[in-house]
Structures are given as structure tokens and as C-alpha cells.
Design a protein around this motif. Structure first.
Motif, short mmCIF file in Angstrom:
data_model
loop_
_atom_site.label_atom_id
_atom_site.label_comp_id
_atom_site.label_asym_id
_atom_site.label_seq_id
_atom_site.Cartn_x
_atom_site.Cartn_y
_atom_site.Cartn_z
N VAL A 55 46.50 48.37 42.09
CA VAL A 55 45.72 47.41 41.55
C VAL A 55 46.14 47.47 39.99
O VAL A 55 46.34 46.73 39.31
CB VAL A 55 44.24 47.13 41.84
N ASP A 56 45.66 48.82 39.57
CA ASP A 56 45.49 48.88 38.22
C ASP A 56 47.07 48.98 37.70
O ASP A 56 47.23 48.34 36.67
CB ASP A 56 45.24 50.48 37.82
N ALA A 57 48.11 49.28 38.45
CA ALA A 57 49.48 49.62 37.85
C ALA A 57 49.88 47.97 37.69
O ALA A 57 50.60 47.62 36.75
CB ALA A 57 50.39 50.14 38.78
N LYS A 58 49.47 47.32 38.79
CA LYS A 58 49.96 45.69 38.76
C LYS A 58 49.26 44.94 37.65
O LYS A 58 49.90 44.14 37.02
CB LYS A 58 49.57 44.99 39.99
N ALA A 59 48.16 45.52 37.36
CA ALA A 59 47.44 44.82 36.16
C ALA A 59 48.15 45.30 34.97
O ALA A 59 48.34 44.30 33.77
CB ALA A 59 46.01 45.41 35.98
N GLY A 60 48.57 46.47 34.83
CA GLY A 60 49.43 46.67 33.49
C GLY A 60 50.78 46.01 33.45
O GLY A 60 50.98 45.53 32.18
N MET A 61 51.36 45.58 34.32
CA MET A 61 52.75 45.05 34.37
C MET A 61 52.23 43.41 34.01
O MET A 61 52.86 42.83 33.34
CB MET A 61 53.30 44.96 35.85
N ALA A 62 51.11 42.79 34.61
CA ALA A 62 50.53 41.57 34.24
C ALA A 62 50.24 41.48 32.97
O ALA A 62 50.63 40.39 31.96
CB ALA A 62 49.23 41.00 35.08
N GLY A 63 49.72 42.66 32.17
CA GLY A 63 49.46 42.50 30.72
C GLY A 63 50.77 42.38 29.75
O GLY A 63 51.09 41.89 28.88
N ALA A 64 51.71 43.35 30.56
CA ALA A 64 53.23 43.17 29.90
C ALA A 64 53.99 41.91 29.55
O ALA A 64 54.57 41.49 29.00
CB ALA A 64 53.98 44.39 30.40
N SER A 65 53.52 41.31 30.96
CA SER A 65 54.29 39.93 31.16
C SER A 65 53.61 39.02 30.31
O SER A 65 54.30 38.04 29.46
CB SER A 65 54.22 39.41 32.62
#
Length: 150
Positions: A55-65
Motif C-alpha cells: 500500500v505504501d509503495a503504491k501510494a508512492g507511485m500515485a504521488g509520482a503520477s
């Protein structure tokens, strides 16, 4: 982490120095590969963030997007500026996103960020399609090298 010699092999250029900015006990590894003397390039910044959960990793990707979309909105129409492109990159890690000159890749719970400036001429780094594509391919190779070491 990628050694200076490994990075030089990947990008096909010499770096003046490699600076590991990782703090002991931190979950993020940060390293800068800097050009020799007064040159502007090559320069690569590499950040590897090890998250505790997916979940934390996917949140980081959502922030990049989201950040990429915001940057693209500020730049405006990027037709004719291949160096300003943004969007998903297929076939790299579990998911990958390019925003301007920043490639963000998720592999499991690890998020890798690569900012590569391999072109000495700032104008060409935004407009020369062949050079921009080569820079993107080398950024992908860096990401694959990091993923192989995870």
C-alpha cells in the motif's frame, strides 16, 4: 546500489564521482553520480525506497503520477518537446511512470526513482528525439539493474 563502474557501463560515459547520501538505519538509499570537473552531464540521481507495505509503495507511485500530471499541466502542450513527455512506461517493474526527466518504478514494495541528465545541451535534452529516447532507455537499464539486485 549501483556502483560507479556499473553506472558508467550502463550509460556509456564517465562520471567524476559517486556520492552515497544514504543515512544509516533509513529505508531509502540515495546516490548521486556526478559529471567530471565542470561538465553538465552525465548526471544521475538514484533513490531506492524500501516500503514496509505494498500500500505504501503504491501510494508512492500515485504521488509520482499526480506530480507528473501537475508538471505536465504547468509545461502545457508538450508537442515538439519529447523531453517533456509523461505517462506510464510499460514492461518495467510492476509499474513505471515517466514525468519530464524522472522515471519512477515500483517493484514489489520498492520504489525506484531515477533522474538522468545524460545530455550536455539543455535544449537538445528537451527537443532531440533520438537523444531523449536514448536517455529514457538508459534510465530503464538503470532501473532493471536495481531490480536485479533487490
Amino acid at each position: 546500489m549501483i556502483t560507479q563502474a556499473e553506472m558508467e557501463t550502463i550509460v556509456g560515459a564517465h562520471f567524476g564521482s559517486m556520492e552515497d547520501n544514504t543515512e544509516a538505519g533509513q529505508s531509502t538509499t540515495e546516490c548521486n553520480y556526478d559529471p567530471p570537473a565542470i561538465a553538465m552531464a552525465p548526471r544521475v540521481s538514484l533513490s531506492i525506497e524500501r516500503n514496509e507495505t505494498l500500500v505504501d509503495a503504491k501510494a508512492g507511485m500515485a504521488g509520482a503520477s499526480a506530480g507528473g500530471s501537475l508538471s505536465a499541466g504547468m509545461v502545457g502542450d508538450t508537442n515538439g518537446l519529447p523531453g517533456a513527455r509523461h505517462g506510464a512506461i510499460e514492461g518495467l517493474g510492476d509499474e513505471a511512470y515517466m514525468a519530464l526527466n524522472l522515471l519512477t518504478v515500483r517493484s514489489g514494495t520498492t520504489v525506484i526513482m531515477i533522474q538522468a541528465s545524460l545530455i550536455n545541451d539543455p535544449f537538445k535534452s528537451m527537443t532531440d528525439v533520438a537523444l531523449v529516447n536514448d536517455q529514457l532507455e538508459k534510465s530503464k537499464q538503470i532501473a532493471r539493474a536495481v531490480i536485479a539486485k533487490l
